[in-house]
Design a protein around this motif. Structure first.
Motif: not given
Ligand code: EPU
Length: 421
Positions: A126, A327-328, A305, A331, A121-122, A26, A371, A124, A161-164, A93, A118
């Motif tokens: 990004h 993390i969440y 997850d 959830r 999921r901000p 993705l 999940r 901000n 720490s944020s993956v996205g 995503a 759940w």
């Molecule tokens: N967060 C913020 N602000 C932001 C972005 C994130 O506060 O702008 C917070 C979130 O609320 C959370 C934490 O940062 O508490 C981590 O979130 P992250 O951004 O890492 O999550 P994501 O990139 O939106 C990906 C996976 C999720 C997985 C999370 C955590 C993808 C497409 N999604 O989401 O996967 O739960 O990382 O590992 O990669 C799933 O596959 O079921 C799924 C939800």
């Protein structure tokens, strides 16, 4: 609408292969927007989130073919920089198109993702990252409107720490002028693979796999061809299937180093593993699982997850365990449904206190997210009697025909089209 009907209590045996990872594909897919070339991603899973991303990219003008898990994306004729609500609302995503579009075209209009099953999921982080790189961001009528001249390098620190956000920032910074330093960056395997694909495109990146990533922007990026990693969460879910049914199975899974924290927890609960090359033997024969507390955290910690699946497993453990999601925090929609199967779980703040019971009993349950659905299927595999899992469209977002895999291992699980909702 499909549901699963599971006649529980069957032992599993045999070998099953783990599909390509949804979450890495993705991010690799929108990364193709950066280069205007013909890109190939092998080992892409056939799951609905991938089809949603293909539709979104098609809407932007990307041409695609997807056959035998090989996804070919041609981003040479981009016709739009607008990611509409109808796509983004289906999958958060989608926000990954933001960084590449701004970086390559200086403009992007991307729907705000809104809430999720759940809780909040901000995005901000990004948006802050894009601003740091020089984009002007406005929020209008539910859309993020981003404008920029050439992006410039910047120091970006993520409080969380944020993956996205790490992925979006890395993609945008690869086409920015100058050096970008990302601190408290994500170390998740999906980010490592993104970095590999950006390097194949010609980006200059160092520090990947640590929390500090440095990117030297370049003027143009080339097309790339990459083999996707296998899905660590599907691997963990299948291990749980073996553990919860007291079975012995073999997983064909290459990147076992990506699931070390889970393997340790399973071992502590009594499951044994033998790893040979790309094969992982999982042995839980006659196991009475010992309860194990878990707190989810960023990689290499125990993944959020896998939290729902772990709770399903612990619901049959010997003793009480506390499963905390750091993390969440909200959830836990699977908990009341697992309790319908006879589990004894109470949610207190962001923890589930799981009191192990002797057996689960089949019932009708419904899932509210990906999940959570997986945890209900696991509960159903172990339960005495028949479990029906409704609303499995959530599961189809991220697991490639999981019922066929489970059936090949001996589970009695059937997909049935129903009008029940
Ligand atoms: N967060 C913020 N602000 C932001 C972005 C994130 O506060 O702008 C917070 C979130 O609320 C959370 C934490 O940062 O508490 C981590 O979130 P992250 O951004 O890492 O999550 P994501 O990139 O939106 C990906 C996976 C999720 C997985 C999370 C955590 C993808 C497409 N999604 O989401 O996967 O739960 O990382 O590992 O990669 C799933 O596959 O079921 C799924 C939800």
């Amino acid at each position: 609408m499909d549901k699963f009907v599971i006649h529980g209590g069957k032992k599993l045996s045999g070998r099953v292969s783990v599909s390509g990872a949804k979450n890495s594909a993705l991010v690799l897919m929108p990364a193709t927007l950066l280069n205007g070339g013909l890109n190939e991603i092998e080992n892409t899973p056939e799951v609905n989130d991938i089809y949603t991303m293909i539709k979104l990219l098609n809407q932007l003008g990307v041409e695609s073919t997807f056959k035998n898990h090989k996804l070919v994306l041609d981003s040479s004729k981009i016709t739009s920089q607008i990611a509409p609500y109808e796509h983004v609302k289906k999958m958060r995503a989608s926000v990954y198109v933001l960084g590449p579009l701004i970086a390559r075209f200086g403009f992007a209009k991307v729907s705000m993702p809104g809430g999720c099953a759940w809780g909040p999921r901000p995005i901000n982080l990004h948006l802050e990252a894009m601003k740091k790189l020089g984009a002007e961001i406005k929020l209008e009528e539910g859309y993020i409107i981003a404008n920029s001249k050439k992006l410039h390098g910047a120091k970006i620190h993520f409080d969380v720490s944020s993956v996205g956000a790490t992925g979006n920032a890395m993609m945008a910074a690869s086409l920015a002028k100058g050096t970008t330093l990302i601190t408290n960056a994500s170390m998740e395997p999906e980010i490592l693979l993104l970095a590999e694909s950006l390097k194949l495109m010609g980006a200059i990146i160092s520090g990947v796999g640590t929390t500090t990533i440095e990117i030297e922007g370049v003027d143009n990026l080339e097309h790339f061809k990459i083999n996707n990693i296998s899905d660590r969460i599907e691997a963990g879910t299948l291990i749980t299937a073996a553990a919860i049914t007291k079975s012995k199975i073999e997983l064909e899974y290459r990147e076992q180093s990506n699931i070390q924290s889970e393997l340790i927890k399973f071992e502590q609960s009594g499951v044994s593993f033998v790893s040979k090359n790309n094969l992982l033997e999982v042995n839980a024969v006659n196991l009475i699982p010992k309860s194990q507390d878990v707190t989810t955290s960023v990689f290499p910690g125990f993944p959020t997850d896998m939290q729902a699946q772990w709770i399903a497993y612990m619901s049959l453990a010997d003793g009480t365990s506390t499963v905390t999601d750091s993390i969440y925090h909200d959830r836990f929609s699977h908990v009341p449904e697992l309790n319908r199967l006879g589990a004894n779980i109470e949610v207190i703040n962001n923890s589930a206190v799981v009191k192990g019971v002797k057996e689960l009993r089949g019932a009708k349950v419904m899932s509210t997210d990906l999940r959570a659905s997986a945890s209900l299927v696991l509960g159903g595999l172990a339960a005495v009697g028949t479990t029906e899992v409704l609303r499995i469209y959530h599961l189809d977002r991220g697991y490639q025909r999981i019922e066929e895999k489970l059936r090949s291992l001996g589970a009695d699980i059937e997909r049935i089209t129903t009008s029940e909702y």
